[in-house]
Design a protein around this motif. Sequence first.
Motif, PDB file in Angstrom:
ATOM      1  N   ALA A 147      48.330   1.571  25.152  1.00  0.00           N
ATOM      2  CA  ALA A 147      48.135   1.205  26.555  1.00  0.00           C
ATOM      3  C   ALA A 147      49.181   1.879  27.450  1.00  0.00           C
ATOM      4  O   ALA A 147      48.859   2.295  28.577  1.00  0.00           O
ATOM      5  CB  ALA A 147      48.196  -0.305  26.713  1.00  0.00           C
ATOM      6  N   GLN A 148      50.411   1.987  26.976  1.00  0.00           N
ATOM      7  CA  GLN A 148      51.453   2.632  27.777  1.00  0.00           C
ATOM      8  C   GLN A 148      51.173   4.115  27.964  1.00  0.00           C
ATOM      9  O   GLN A 148      51.409   4.667  29.052  1.00  0.00           O
ATOM     10  CB  GLN A 148      52.824   2.427  27.131  1.00  0.00           C
ATOM     11  N   PHE A 149      50.662   4.779  26.935  1.00  0.00           N
ATOM     12  CA  PHE A 149      50.283   6.185  27.083  1.00  0.00           C
ATOM     13  C   PHE A 149      49.070   6.313  28.003  1.00  0.00           C
ATOM     14  O   PHE A 149      49.011   7.227  28.834  1.00  0.00           O
ATOM     15  CB  PHE A 149      49.991   6.817  25.726  1.00  0.00           C
ATOM     16  N   GLU A 150      48.118   5.405  27.885  1.00  0.00           N
ATOM     17  CA  GLU A 150      46.941   5.455  28.743  1.00  0.00           C
ATOM     18  C   GLU A 150      47.317   5.274  30.209  1.00  0.00           C
ATOM     19  O   GLU A 150      46.704   5.879  31.102  1.00  0.00           O
ATOM     20  CB  GLU A 150      45.936   4.377  28.323  1.00  0.00           C
ATOM     21  N   ALA A 151      48.334   4.463  30.469  1.00  0.00           N
ATOM     22  CA  ALA A 151      48.759   4.200  31.844  1.00  0.00           C
ATOM     23  C   ALA A 151      49.325   5.444  32.518  1.00  0.00           C
ATOM     24  O   ALA A 151      49.430   5.483  33.753  1.00  0.00           O
ATOM     25  CB  ALA A 151      49.795   3.076  31.860  1.00  0.00           C
ATOM     26  N   LEU A 152      49.677   6.454  31.729  1.00  0.00           N
ATOM     27  CA  LEU A 152      50.217   7.691  32.293  1.00  0.00           C
ATOM     28  C   LEU A 152      49.141   8.547  32.945  1.00  0.00           C
ATOM     29  O   LEU A 152      49.453   9.493  33.668  1.00  0.00           O
ATOM     30  CB  LEU A 152      50.924   8.506  31.201  1.00  0.00           C
ATOM     31  N   GLY A 153      47.869   8.238  32.694  1.00  0.00           N
ATOM     32  CA  GLY A 153      46.777   9.045  33.243  1.00  0.00           C
ATOM     33  C   GLY A 153      46.591  10.324  32.450  1.00  0.00           C
ATOM     34  O   GLY A 153      46.678  10.327  31.217  1.00  0.00           O
ATOM     35  N   ASP A 154      46.320  11.430  33.149  1.00  0.00           N
ATOM     36  CA  ASP A 154      46.173  12.728  32.477  1.00  0.00           C
ATOM     37  C   ASP A 154      47.558  13.183  32.036  1.00  0.00           C
ATOM     38  O   ASP A 154      48.283  13.855  32.787  1.00  0.00           O
ATOM     39  CB  ASP A 154      45.542  13.753  33.413  1.00  0.00           C
ATOM     40  N   ALA A 155      47.920  12.839  30.806  1.00  0.00           N
ATOM     41  CA  ALA A 155      49.318  12.928  30.384  1.00  0.00           C
ATOM     42  C   ALA A 155      49.625  14.082  29.447  1.00  0.00           C
ATOM     43  O   ALA A 155      50.764  14.204  29.002  1.00  0.00           O
ATOM     44  CB  ALA A 155      49.726  11.618  29.699  1.00  0.00           C
ATOM     45  N   SER A 156      48.653  14.952  29.156  1.00  0.00           N
ATOM     46  CA  SER A 156      48.929  15.990  28.157  1.00  0.00           C
ATOM     47  C   SER A 156      50.076  16.909  28.588  1.00  0.00           C
ATOM     48  O   SER A 156      50.870  17.351  27.756  1.00  0.00           O
ATOM     49  CB  SER A 156      47.664  16.814  27.864  1.00  0.00           C
ATOM     50  N   SER A 157      50.198  17.193  29.888  1.00  0.00           N
ATOM     51  CA  SER A 157      51.274  18.076  30.349  1.00  0.00           C
ATOM     52  C   SER A 157      52.637  17.413  30.162  1.00  0.00           C
ATOM     53  O   SER A 157      53.592  18.056  29.683  1.00  0.00           O
ATOM     54  CB  SER A 157      51.064  18.451  31.813  1.00  0.00           C
ATOM     55  N   ALA A 158      52.749  16.141  30.517  1.00  0.00           N
ATOM     56  CA  ALA A 158      54.018  15.428  30.337  1.00  0.00           C
ATOM     57  C   ALA A 158      54.359  15.288  28.863  1.00  0.00           C
ATOM     58  O   ALA A 158      55.520  15.432  28.463  1.00  0.00           O
ATOM     59  CB  ALA A 158      53.945  14.053  30.996  1.00  0.00           C
ATOM     60  N   VAL A 159      53.358  15.022  28.041  1.00  0.00           N
ATOM     61  CA  VAL A 159      53.591  14.904  26.597  1.00  0.00           C
ATOM     62  C   VAL A 159      53.998  16.257  26.012  1.00  0.00           C
ATOM     63  O   VAL A 159      54.895  16.343  25.170  1.00  0.00           O
ATOM     64  CB  VAL A 159      52.339  14.354  25.890  1.00  0.00           C
ATOM     65  N   SER A 160      53.362  17.333  26.468  1.00  0.00           N
ATOM     66  CA  SER A 160      53.740  18.670  26.007  1.00  0.00           C
ATOM     67  C   SER A 160      55.192  18.981  26.359  1.00  0.00           C
ATOM     68  O   SER A 160      55.943  19.538  25.549  1.00  0.00           O
ATOM     69  CB  SER A 160      52.810  19.720  26.627  1.00  0.00           C
ATOM     70  N   ASP A 161      55.607  18.609  27.590  1.00  0.00           N
ATOM     71  CA  ASP A 161      57.000  18.824  27.989  1.00  0.00           C
ATOM     72  C   ASP A 161      57.951  18.027  27.104  1.00  0.00           C
ATOM     73  O   ASP A 161      59.040  18.497  26.750  1.00  0.00           O
ATOM     74  CB  ASP A 161      57.196  18.415  29.450  1.00  0.00           C
ATOM     75  N   ALA A 162      57.550  16.812  26.769  1.00  0.00           N
ATOM     76  CA  ALA A 162      58.382  15.981  25.894  1.00  0.00           C
ATOM     77  C   ALA A 162      58.522  16.620  24.511  1.00  0.00           C
ATOM     78  O   ALA A 162      59.608  16.643  23.931  1.00  0.00           O
ATOM     79  CB  ALA A 162      57.785  14.588  25.779  1.00  0.00           C
TER      80      ALA A 162
END
Length: 239
Positions: free
Chosen positions: A28-43
């Motif tokens: 749920a916390q990852f889903e709350a980020l919305g379109d999060a692939s870019s932020a996850v890639s940066d991480a």
Amino acid sequence: MTIELTGRVAREKIKLLEPPRLDADTLAQFEALGDASSAVSDALDALGVGGAVSGSVLRCIMPRARLVGTALTLRNAARDGDPHQLAQAKDSRMGEIECHNLARPGDVLVIQGVSGASNMGSVGGRMGKRQGERGAIVDGAVRDVPDFQDINYPIWSKEVTPMTGKWRVECVEINGPVKICGIDVHPGDLVVADGAGVCFVPRQHIAAVLAFAQKKVQAEADKCAEIDSGKSIVEMARR
């Protein structure tokens, strides 16, 4: 928990009946980020971990789709022999149905697949949807795209084809390690996908990736708010 198998795949090909799954709060916390692939890639970059695949390589069959879930893995290989003779003999060796049988809500089917033949079709997709799968990632081809769209089952794949895999593809292993576009993925890893692409996060890095991505998303939201408020570019750059 013991799961009754369908018998379509030899038991020794199923490495784990119950892969480690992520808790609902983390998803749920990852889903709350919305379109999060870019932020996850940066991480992942910050951690020195490879895990991102471009959306131009793994294309989604549905516009604006996104998913977050736990990897349930399938490794396929191309079959030897004449597919027309195998079709006449009705000799199918696909294992997709067993994956759907093992699936639980929040799972994402991740397939190391075969090019030129479908690794997944609409009947399987309907089974997966009923079981609570979020969608699928396929390093290979799929078919029956309109049917997947009708049931809102998103798939990121390399190819789309009309040709069945029943006589061209065989299951090698379920819930073992797979390689997707050069990325090693294990059952239980986190999958994040949207229009920009797909990210695979190893379980040991999920907490760190979440913390980084949350800060990244908030920081970008703050910057966008400053832009919309009329703050000068010079002032923003000095900060």
